[in-house]
Design a protein around this motif. Structure first.
Motif, PDB file in Angstrom:
ATOM      1  N   GLU A  39       0.789  -1.332  -0.007  1.00  0.00           N
ATOM      2  CA  GLU A  39       0.040   0.125  -0.024  1.00  0.00           C
ATOM      3  C   GLU A  39       0.838   1.290  -0.049  1.00  0.00           C
ATOM      4  O   GLU A  39       1.810   1.214   0.456  1.00  0.00           O
ATOM      5  CB  GLU A  39      -0.735   0.020   1.303  1.00  0.00           C
ATOM      6  CG  GLU A  39      -1.864  -1.115   1.370  1.00  0.00           C
ATOM      7  CD  GLU A  39      -2.805  -0.902   2.629  1.00  0.00           C
ATOM      8  OE1 GLU A  39      -2.858  -0.041   3.170  1.00  0.00           O
ATOM      9  OE2 GLU A  39      -3.414  -2.085   2.930  1.00  0.00           O
TER      10      GLU A  39
ATOM     11  N   THR B 271       2.543   4.489   1.153  1.00  0.00           N
ATOM     12  CA  THR B 271       2.871   5.134   2.642  1.00  0.00           C
ATOM     13  C   THR B 271       2.953   6.559   2.466  1.00  0.00           C
ATOM     14  O   THR B 271       3.494   7.214   1.646  1.00  0.00           O
ATOM     15  CB  THR B 271       4.292   4.692   2.758  1.00  0.00           C
ATOM     16  OG1 THR B 271       4.331   3.448   2.985  1.00  0.00           O
ATOM     17  CG2 THR B 271       4.855   5.358   4.151  1.00  0.00           C
TER      18      THR B 271
ATOM     19  N   HIS C 130       3.205  10.057   5.345  1.00  0.00           N
ATOM     20  CA  HIS C 130       3.353  10.499   6.391  1.00  0.00           C
ATOM     21  C   HIS C 130       3.208  12.095   6.249  1.00  0.00           C
ATOM     22  O   HIS C 130       4.039  12.587   5.410  1.00  0.00           O
ATOM     23  CB  HIS C 130       4.567  10.236   7.248  1.00  0.00           C
ATOM     24  CG  HIS C 130       4.738   8.821   7.408  1.00  0.00           C
ATOM     25  ND1 HIS C 130       3.930   8.312   8.432  1.00  0.00           N
ATOM     26  CD2 HIS C 130       5.498   7.820   6.895  1.00  0.00           C
ATOM     27  CE1 HIS C 130       4.279   6.948   8.474  1.00  0.00           C
ATOM     28  NE2 HIS C 130       5.446   6.744   7.515  1.00  0.00           N
TER      29      HIS C 130
ATOM     30  N   LYS D  17      10.449   7.696   7.803  1.00  0.00           N
ATOM     31  CA  LYS D  17       9.445   7.956   7.009  1.00  0.00           C
ATOM     32  C   LYS D  17       9.046   6.816   6.408  1.00  0.00           C
ATOM     33  O   LYS D  17       7.871   6.735   5.640  1.00  0.00           O
ATOM     34  CB  LYS D  17       9.723   9.208   6.107  1.00  0.00           C
ATOM     35  CG  LYS D  17       9.850  10.397   6.727  1.00  0.00           C
ATOM     36  CD  LYS D  17       8.493  11.145   7.497  1.00  0.00           C
ATOM     37  CE  LYS D  17       8.562  12.374   7.840  1.00  0.00           C
ATOM     38  NZ  LYS D  17       7.390  13.007   8.174  1.00  0.00           N
ATOM     39  N   ALA D  18      10.050   5.847   5.898  1.00  0.00           N
ATOM     40  CA  ALA D  18       9.799   4.745   4.981  1.00  0.00           C
ATOM     41  C   ALA D  18      10.866   3.611   5.498  1.00  0.00           C
ATOM     42  O   ALA D  18      12.093   3.936   6.005  1.00  0.00           O
ATOM     43  CB  ALA D  18      10.036   5.050   3.602  1.00  0.00           C
TER      44      ALA D  18
ATOM     45  N   GLU E 236       7.603  -1.344   4.257  1.00  0.00           N
ATOM     46  CA  GLU E 236       6.989  -0.558   3.319  1.00  0.00           C
ATOM     47  C   GLU E 236       7.365  -0.393   1.960  1.00  0.00           C
ATOM     48  O   GLU E 236       6.466  -0.047   1.117  1.00  0.00           O
ATOM     49  CB  GLU E 236       6.762   0.848   3.888  1.00  0.00           C
ATOM     50  CG  GLU E 236       6.202   1.294   5.354  1.00  0.00           C
ATOM     51  CD  GLU E 236       6.346   2.274   6.214  1.00  0.00           C
ATOM     52  OE1 GLU E 236       5.484   2.657   7.083  1.00  0.00           O
ATOM     53  OE2 GLU E 236       7.507   2.577   6.057  1.00  0.00           O
ATOM     54  N   THR E 237       8.681  -0.733   1.876  1.00  0.00           N
ATOM     55  CA  THR E 237       9.176  -0.365   0.259  1.00  0.00           C
ATOM     56  C   THR E 237       9.627  -1.768  -0.386  1.00  0.00           C
ATOM     57  O   THR E 237      10.611  -1.715  -1.159  1.00  0.00           O
ATOM     58  CB  THR E 237      10.528   0.467   0.358  1.00  0.00           C
ATOM     59  OG1 THR E 237      11.690  -0.209   1.244  1.00  0.00           O
ATOM     60  CG2 THR E 237       9.955   1.952   1.193  1.00  0.00           C
TER      61      THR E 237
END
Length: 145
Positions: free
Chosen positions: A2, A4, A6, A23-24, A28-29
């Protein structure tokens, strides 16, 4: 996967000698990169000179002036400056100035977020000695120069 998102001030806040907002992450990646927004206080000495065997370590200065050592050269990076440090290049950063420095730190591949978390946990449970930092760093592609 999904997207991400922020917004300003959002992300996972990691305290310590410099505040980092993650932040990542690799989660998430798909393990491709890490991104953190760092704020380093005036007088922050930074890490010791080091290099990475696999990691590309990137810095984009948002506010202030970051002092960067690259090999035998030291440069002052003002807002808008970018540096990509490839594997094998000795580097370090610091903030000898009188004001804070805010920058993005982008690493590929991911995993640096775990170093930041472990460093924060160690700081919360006691004083961060060079030995403690070295022990933690040795687990995350951080080779002292």
């Amino acid at each position: 996967m999904e997207a991400t998102v922020h917004l300003p001030g959002e992300g996972e806040l990691i305290g310590g000698p410099s505040a980092v907002t993650i932040k990542a992450t690799g989660e998430e990646t798909n393990d491709s990169f890490y991104l953190g927004e760092a704020v380093v206080a005036p007088g922050f000495p930074g890490p010791p000179p080091h290099f990475h065997e696999r990691l590309h370590d990137m810095f984009y200065v948002l506010d202030g002036t970051l002092t960067m050592r690259l090999g035998d050269q030291t440069i002052e990076l003002s807002a808008g400056s970018f540096v990509c440090v490839p594997p094998g290049v000795v580097h370090a950063f610091s903030n000898p100035g009188e004001g804070p420095v805010r920058f993005l730190n982008f690493n590929t591949p991911s995993g640096w977020e775990n170093y930041m978390r472990d460093l924060s946990a160690a700081a919360q449970s006691g004083s961060l000695t060079p030995e403690t930092i070295g022990r933690i760093a040795s687990r995350y592609d951080f080779q002292a120069a």
